[in-house]
Design a protein around this motif. Structure first.
Motif, PDB file in Angstrom:
ATOM      1  N   TYR A  34       0.817  -1.222   0.000  1.00 16.92           N
ATOM      2  CA  TYR A  34       0.000   0.000   0.000  1.00 16.92           C
ATOM      3  C   TYR A  34       0.848   1.268   0.000  1.00 16.92           C
ATOM      4  CZ  TYR A  34      -3.555  -3.372   1.229  1.00 16.92           C
ATOM      5  OH  TYR A  34      -4.384  -4.446   1.224  1.00 16.92           O
ATOM      6  N   GLY A  35       2.081   1.163   0.383  1.00 14.55           N
ATOM      7  CA  GLY A  35       2.940   2.332   0.441  1.00 14.55           C
ATOM      8  C   GLY A  35       3.265   2.908  -0.925  1.00 14.55           C
ATOM      9  N   TRP A  36       3.275   2.085  -1.935  1.00 12.46           N
ATOM     10  CA  TRP A  36       3.600   2.591  -3.268  1.00 12.46           C
ATOM     11  C   TRP A  36       2.365   2.742  -4.143  1.00 12.46           C
ATOM     12  CZ3 TRP A  36       2.588   0.036  -7.794  1.00 12.46           C
ATOM     13  CH2 TRP A  36       2.227  -1.302  -7.686  1.00 12.46           C
ATOM     14  N   THR A  37       1.258   2.064  -3.823  1.00 16.64           N
ATOM     15  CA  THR A  37       0.085   2.149  -4.696  1.00 16.64           C
ATOM     16  C   THR A  37      -0.595   3.511  -4.632  1.00 16.64           C
ATOM     17  OG1 THR A  37      -1.253   1.120  -2.975  1.00 16.64           O
ATOM     18  CG2 THR A  37      -0.408  -0.309  -4.693  1.00 16.64           C
ATOM     19  N   LEU A  38      -0.663   4.108  -3.466  1.00 20.86           N
ATOM     20  CA  LEU A  38      -1.321   5.418  -3.372  1.00 20.86           C
ATOM     21  C   LEU A  38      -0.576   6.514  -4.131  1.00 20.86           C
ATOM     22  CD1 LEU A  38      -2.581   5.395   0.305  1.00 20.86           C
ATOM     23  CD2 LEU A  38      -3.935   5.265  -1.766  1.00 20.86           C
ATOM     24  N   PRO A  39       0.744   6.688  -3.953  1.00 17.82           N
ATOM     25  CA  PRO A  39       1.416   7.745  -4.724  1.00 17.82           C
ATOM     26  C   PRO A  39       1.430   7.484  -6.230  1.00 17.82           C
ATOM     27  CG  PRO A  39       2.829   6.994  -2.939  1.00 17.82           C
ATOM     28  CD  PRO A  39       1.645   6.108  -2.966  1.00 17.82           C
ATOM     29  N   VAL A  40       1.591   6.225  -6.611  1.00 20.91           N
ATOM     30  CA  VAL A  40       1.620   5.913  -8.040  1.00 20.91           C
ATOM     31  C   VAL A  40       0.255   6.155  -8.666  1.00 20.91           C
ATOM     32  CG1 VAL A  40       1.908   4.037  -9.702  1.00 20.91           C
ATOM     33  CG2 VAL A  40       3.563   4.327  -7.876  1.00 20.91           C
ATOM     34  N   SER A  41      -0.805   5.738  -7.986  1.00 19.18           N
ATOM     35  CA  SER A  41      -2.138   5.966  -8.540  1.00 19.18           C
ATOM     36  C   SER A  41      -2.482   7.455  -8.551  1.00 19.18           C
ATOM     37  CB  SER A  41      -3.186   5.173  -7.767  1.00 19.18           C
ATOM     38  OG  SER A  41      -3.236   5.602  -6.437  1.00 19.18           O
ATOM     39  N   LEU A  42      -1.970   8.207  -7.592  1.00 16.18           N
ATOM     40  CA  LEU A  42      -2.182   9.652  -7.593  1.00 16.18           C
ATOM     41  C   LEU A  42      -1.510  10.302  -8.797  1.00 16.18           C
ATOM     42  CD1 LEU A  42      -3.370  12.049  -5.976  1.00 16.18           C
ATOM     43  CD2 LEU A  42      -1.146  12.235  -4.875  1.00 16.18           C
ATOM     44  N   CYS A  43      -0.292   9.902  -9.086  1.00 18.32           N
ATOM     45  CA  CYS A  43       0.424  10.453 -10.252  1.00 18.32           C
ATOM     46  C   CYS A  43      -0.258  10.071 -11.557  1.00 18.32           C
ATOM     47  CB  CYS A  43       1.866   9.972 -10.256  1.00 18.32           C
ATOM     48  SG  CYS A  43       2.854  10.622  -8.917  1.00 18.32           S
ATOM     49  N   ILE A  44      -0.646   8.821 -11.674  1.00 20.75           N
ATOM     50  CA  ILE A  44      -1.303   8.363 -12.902  1.00 20.75           C
ATOM     51  C   ILE A  44      -2.641   9.083 -13.094  1.00 20.75           C
ATOM     52  CG2 ILE A  44      -2.403   6.374 -13.996  1.00 20.75           C
ATOM     53  CD1 ILE A  44      -0.204   4.637 -12.745  1.00 20.75           C
ATOM     54  N   SER A  45      -3.411   9.217 -12.027  1.00 23.57           N
ATOM     55  CA  SER A  45      -4.708   9.889 -12.146  1.00 23.57           C
ATOM     56  C   SER A  45      -4.536  11.380 -12.438  1.00 23.57           C
ATOM     57  CB  SER A  45      -5.547   9.665 -10.899  1.00 23.57           C
ATOM     58  OG  SER A  45      -4.878  10.129  -9.766  1.00 23.57           O
ATOM     59  N   ALA A  46      -3.485  11.999 -11.950  1.00 26.44           N
ATOM     60  CA  ALA A  46      -3.236  13.413 -12.271  1.00 26.44           C
ATOM     61  C   ALA A  46      -2.942  13.578 -13.763  1.00 26.44           C
ATOM     62  CB  ALA A  46      -2.079  13.942 -11.437  1.00 26.44           C
ATOM     63  N   VAL A  47      -2.153  12.681 -14.317  1.00 24.49           N
ATOM     64  CA  VAL A  47      -1.847  12.745 -15.751  1.00 24.49           C
ATOM     65  C   VAL A  47      -3.119  12.524 -16.575  1.00 24.49           C
ATOM     66  CG1 VAL A  47      -0.612  11.573 -17.608  1.00 24.49           C
ATOM     67  CG2 VAL A  47       0.565  12.102 -15.479  1.00 24.49           C
ATOM     68  N   ILE A  48      -3.924  11.557 -16.179  1.00 25.20           N
ATOM     69  CA  ILE A  48      -5.169  11.289 -16.899  1.00 25.20           C
ATOM     70  C   ILE A  48      -6.112  12.482 -16.809  1.00 25.20           C
ATOM     71  CG2 ILE A  48      -7.253   9.854 -16.892  1.00 25.20           C
ATOM     72  CD1 ILE A  48      -5.459   7.508 -16.041  1.00 25.20           C
ATOM     73  N   ALA A  49      -6.226  13.091 -15.634  1.00 26.33           N
ATOM     74  CA  ALA A  49      -7.114  14.244 -15.462  1.00 26.33           C
ATOM     75  C   ALA A  49      -6.654  15.429 -16.309  1.00 26.33           C
ATOM     76  CB  ALA A  49      -7.187  14.629 -13.995  1.00 26.33           C
ATOM     77  N   VAL A  50      -5.353  15.659 -16.363  1.00 25.51           N
ATOM     78  CA  VAL A  50      -4.833  16.764 -17.184  1.00 25.51           C
ATOM     79  C   VAL A  50      -5.110  16.508 -18.662  1.00 25.51           C
ATOM     80  CG1 VAL A  50      -2.691  17.857 -17.963  1.00 25.51           C
ATOM     81  CG2 VAL A  50      -3.105  17.537 -15.537  1.00 25.51           C
ATOM     82  N   CYS A  51      -4.888  15.283 -19.107  1.00 23.84           N
ATOM     83  CA  CYS A  51      -5.159  14.951 -20.515  1.00 23.84           C
ATOM     84  C   CYS A  51      -6.642  15.076 -20.831  1.00 23.84           C
ATOM     85  CB  CYS A  51      -4.668  13.543 -20.826  1.00 23.84           C
ATOM     86  SG  CYS A  51      -2.879  13.398 -20.844  1.00 23.84           S
ATOM     87  N   TRP A  52      -7.499  14.675 -19.905  1.00 18.03           N
ATOM     88  CA  TRP A  52      -8.938  14.771 -20.111  1.00 18.03           C
ATOM     89  C   TRP A  52      -9.364  16.240 -20.196  1.00 18.03           C
ATOM     90  CZ3 TRP A  52     -12.493  10.862 -17.251  1.00 18.03           C
ATOM     91  CH2 TRP A  52     -13.747  10.875 -17.814  1.00 18.03           C
ATOM     92  N   LYS A  53      -8.781  17.072 -19.346  1.00 18.24           N
ATOM     93  CA  LYS A  53      -9.099  18.505 -19.367  1.00 18.24           C
ATOM     94  C   LYS A  53      -8.636  19.144 -20.682  1.00 18.24           C
ATOM     95  CE  LYS A  53      -9.742  22.349 -16.669  1.00 18.24           C
ATOM     96  NZ  LYS A  53     -10.998  22.676 -16.060  1.00 18.24           N
ATOM     97  N   MET A  54      -7.465  18.741 -21.152  1.00 19.05           N
ATOM     98  CA  MET A  54      -6.968  19.262 -22.432  1.00 19.05           C
ATOM     99  C   MET A  54      -7.876  18.811 -23.572  1.00 19.05           C
ATOM    100  SD  MET A  54      -2.781  19.151 -22.110  1.00 19.05           S
ATOM    101  CE  MET A  54      -2.694  18.034 -23.429  1.00 19.05           C
ATOM    102  N   ASP A  55      -8.375  17.590 -23.516  1.00 17.07           N
ATOM    103  CA  ASP A  55      -9.280  17.099 -24.546  1.00 17.07           C
ATOM    104  C   ASP A  55     -10.568  17.922 -24.573  1.00 17.07           C
ATOM    105  OD1 ASP A  55     -10.186  15.176 -26.563  1.00 17.07           O
ATOM    106  OD2 ASP A  55     -11.585  14.523 -24.987  1.00 17.07           O
ATOM    107  N   ASP A  56     -11.079  18.269 -23.404  1.00 17.69           N
ATOM    108  CA  ASP A  56     -12.275  19.118 -23.343  1.00 17.69           C
ATOM    109  C   ASP A  56     -12.016  20.481 -23.975  1.00 17.69           C
ATOM    110  OD1 ASP A  56     -13.602  17.088 -22.043  1.00 17.69           O
ATOM    111  OD2 ASP A  56     -13.397  17.982 -20.047  1.00 17.69           O
ATOM    112  N   LYS A  57     -10.855  21.060 -23.691  1.00 17.46           N
ATOM    113  CA  LYS A  57     -10.521  22.361 -24.262  1.00 17.46           C
ATOM    114  C   LYS A  57     -10.337  22.277 -25.773  1.00 17.46           C
ATOM    115  CE  LYS A  57      -8.390  24.464 -20.231  1.00 17.46           C
ATOM    116  NZ  LYS A  57      -7.197  25.092 -19.667  1.00 17.46           N
TER     117      LYS A  57
END
Length: 80
Positions: A34-57
């Motif tokens: 669990y020590g590595w899954t939370l930070p890694v999933s946070l980074c991956i979800s941040a990248v996905i959210a940024v790409c999704w926001k750019m797609d909307d724009k």
């Protein structure tokens, strides 16, 4: 924020499923799963959210360009 949290929880779930279905053996993560899954999933979800926001724009800009092209064509037809 709701979209980011849903992306984060989906990413966390997929990462945990990957971990428990062979990822532990593949990456030798027996000590602290669990020590590595939370930070890694946070980074991956941040990248996905940024790409999704750019797609909307980009989609909004494409719609504006199409409207401007249609308006320009209509003004060209009325001038002729």
């Amino acid at each position: 924020m709701k979209r980011f949290l849903s992306i984060f929880f989906c990413t966390l779930l997929l990462l945990l499923l990957f971990t428990f279905c062979g990822g532990v053996l593949l990456f030798d993560l027996h000590k602290n799963v669990y020590g590595w899954t939370l930070p890694v999933s946070l980074c991956i979800s941040a990248v996905i959210a940024v790409c999704w926001k750019m797609d909307d724009k980009i989609t909004a800009l494409q719609k504006r360009v199409d409207e401007l092209e249609a308006a320009q064509k209509s003004t060209e037809k009325t001038e002729k």
